[in-house]
Write an enzyme that holds these catalytic residues in place. Structure first.
Site, PDB file in Angstrom:
ATOM      1  N   GLU A   1     -55.795 -22.193 -55.563  1.00  0.00           N
ATOM      2  CA  GLU A   1     -55.950 -23.659 -55.644  1.00  0.00           C
ATOM      3  C   GLU A   1     -56.586 -24.248 -54.388  1.00  0.00           C
ATOM      4  O   GLU A   1     -56.108 -25.252 -53.832  1.00  0.00           O
ATOM      5  CB  GLU A   1     -54.584 -24.318 -55.916  1.00  0.00           C
ATOM      6  CG  GLU A   1     -54.036 -23.989 -57.296  1.00  0.00           C
ATOM      7  CD  GLU A   1     -52.766 -24.751 -57.626  1.00  0.00           C
ATOM      8  OE1 GLU A   1     -52.246 -25.492 -56.761  1.00  0.00           O
ATOM      9  OE2 GLU A   1     -52.277 -24.613 -58.767  1.00  0.00           O
TER      10      GLU A   1
ATOM     11  N   GLU B   1     -52.252 -19.787 -64.147  1.00  0.00           N
ATOM     12  CA  GLU B   1     -51.028 -20.604 -64.095  1.00  0.00           C
ATOM     13  C   GLU B   1     -51.051 -21.564 -65.276  1.00  0.00           C
ATOM     14  O   GLU B   1     -51.962 -22.383 -65.383  1.00  0.00           O
ATOM     15  CB  GLU B   1     -50.911 -21.402 -62.787  1.00  0.00           C
ATOM     16  CG  GLU B   1     -50.552 -20.570 -61.573  1.00  0.00           C
ATOM     17  CD  GLU B   1     -50.246 -21.429 -60.346  1.00  0.00           C
ATOM     18  OE1 GLU B   1     -49.721 -22.560 -60.512  1.00  0.00           O
ATOM     19  OE2 GLU B   1     -50.538 -20.966 -59.230  1.00  0.00           O
TER      20      GLU B   1
END
Length: 506
Positions: free
Chosen positions: A172, A291
């Site tokens: 991320e 995710e």
């Protein structure tokens, strides 16, 4: 209400990569400590790993598990988790404001993966660290003895390389919350050079570059374009993340989240195609959706720890969403999306596996049990392997402020030619009306129902617990009928069903 579906054996989306049924474990909350690892637990093995949890994971047949993070990895020193346990340092984890004992590291995690029959998917720190540390970690894990890192691994108890193929280049990195957050240009350049170095070590590695943390990011989808232009020739997958929530307690909007998920995937797939054309590449980069899950139930209770009001606790209860029956429907819809997008989604990880927004929960020293969402993941992982069929669906729709027109029927179909089976996963999003589904089987003969599982509950808020672990669970269905080249099945309001057929080619 009535809906119709056509399943034709020649109308195929793609062969499903079994790795879309992967999972994730991060050094976060109780995912590791009192999750998979609890040396004093009555079921613990010689390595301190909980046997009851290991069995629940084995039952899911998870093909790989992503580790060690997550936000955690962006300030993680992998060297802290090797060598004698008594010499390992305790570090402060800035991502989750907790302390990390490093009693579990790469050796312990690898042994656990062997125990549960899964592969490792490892992430390198490109937040606070960079290319050199990533290269060293890969060499420690995969390098031969006779070299510095291979000999150190041998000294620490493992002579043979683990031969891990899947490597995430950070986590991320588009997120301002990330330790070492970077712009797309900064990250793309670093990821490209890191990928080049890892390729020099082993060209067979599968490398995953960071895409957008979610589709509401202000840099999405420009982030994907910039990063891929730096890395297209040297990576295999681009990662996407998305969590579903129902803060407004509006079930129709909540159950439309996977429509947004499907649009997210399609947009990034188009960006991949654009960069492929722009760079004149012959390679095909695909998506790692590493995710995904429901995450919102625990937000309020987590706040005090994340704000540092309790100091630096070790393995506190964090992100422990207790899932209800409504979440079963949402997770099932997400899994249907990954099956329908299996032409471009080749990896996916439910986040996470144990205790932390997870299908498996534990009590320290006590029981382990299945959350409500364990079951749709279980059915998809076991029976959603094969070829994804391109179904023609006609269903009544409703209007959602989140995603526009949304069909009441959400369905995917998978043919397993080797087993001679056809499996359908069906969700009725309507809370008011039963949905009668007529499914035409074209190109198949001698269809017969071999299994029919249904999940339905009068209370959308019903949950499982250690005291009542079977409150929400599948039941054997009885109403699915296969005859005359069609399958008919009735879906009660707000229900999930799996129907498996034995078939022959017609």
């Amino acid at each position: 209400m009535r809906a119709s579906v056509i399943a034709h054996r020649d109308y195929v989306i793609a062969d499903i990569d079994n790795r879309i049924y992967g999972a994730f474990l991060e050094h976060l909350g109780r995912a590791i400590y009192t999750g998979i690892y609890e040396p004093d637990h009555p079921t613990a093995d010689k390595n301190g790993m909980r046997g009851d949890v290991a069995q629940l994971v084995r039952d899911l047949n998870v093909p790989m598990v992503r580790y060690p993070g997550g936000n955690f990895v962006s300030a993680y020193n992998w060297e802290d988790g090797i060598g004698p346990k008594e010499q390992r340092p305790t570090r402060l984890d800035l991502a989750w404001h907790t302390s990390e004992s490093n009693q579990v590291g790469i050796h312990e995690f690898a042994d656990w993966c062997d125990t549960v029959g899964t592969d490792m998917m490892l992430a390198v720190n490109l937040g606070s660290r960079g290319l050199e540390e990533a290269r060293n970690f890969v060499e420690y894990v995969n390098g031969p003895t006779g070299s510095y890192w291979g000999d150190l691994r041998k000294k620490n108890g493992r002579a043979d390389p683990w031969d891990v193929k899947l490597w995430c280049l950070g986590n991320e990195m588009d997120g301002p919350w990330q330790i070492g957050h970077k712009t797309a240009e900064e990250y793309g350049r670093l990821a490209g050079e890191t990928a080049k170095a890892l390729r020099a070590f082993d060209k067979s590695l599968e490398l995953i570059v960071c895409g957008s943390s979610h589709s509401n990011m202000p840099t999405y989808p420009e982030w994907e374009r910039v990063v891929l232009e730096h890395t297209y020739e040297s990576v295999d997958h681009i990662s996407l993340h998305m969590y579903s929530s129902n803060h407004d307690k509006h079930t129709p909007n909540y159950l439309a989240h996977n429509v947004k998920l499907e649009t997210y995937i399609s947009t990034v797939a188009s960006t991949i195609d654009y960069v492929k054309a722009k760079t004149r590449s012959k390679r095909k980069v695909t998506i790692s959706f590493d995710e995904w899950n429901v995450w919102y139930h625990s937000h309020k209770q987590d706040r005090a720890i994340l704000d540092g009001k309790h100091g630096w606790p070790h393995a506190p209860a964090l992100l422990e969403d207790i899932y209800n029956f409504e979440d079963v429907l949402q997770v099932a819809c997400c899994l249907n999306t990954f099956i329908r997008k299996s032409d471009v989604v080749k990896l996916a990880c439910i986040a996470q596996l144990v205790n932390v927004i997870a299908p498996i929960m534990t009590e320290p020293g006590g029981a382990a049990w299945k959350q409500t969402t364990y079951y749709p993941f279980y059915f998809a992982s076991l029976f959603g392997r094969g070829r994804a069929l391109n179904l023609l669906v006609s269903s009544p729709v409703y209007e959602s402020s989140l995603a526009g027109e949304v069909p009441y029927l959400d369905v995917s179909g998978v043919e397993n030619e080797a087993e001679g089976t056809l499996t359908f996963f069906l969700v009725n999003r309507s809370g008011d009306e039963q949905l009668e589904v007529d499914l035409s089987l074209q190109g198949y003969a001698d269809a017969g129902v071999v299994d029919h599982q249904i999940m339905v509950h009068e209370d959308l808020n019903a949950v499982n617990s250690a005291a009542n672990p079977d409150n929400v669970r599948p039941q054997q269905g009885s109403g699915a009928k296969a005859e005359g080249g069609s399958l008919t099945v009735s879906l009660p309001p707000h229900s999930y069903q799996m129907v498996r057929l034995s078939v022959a080619k017609g």
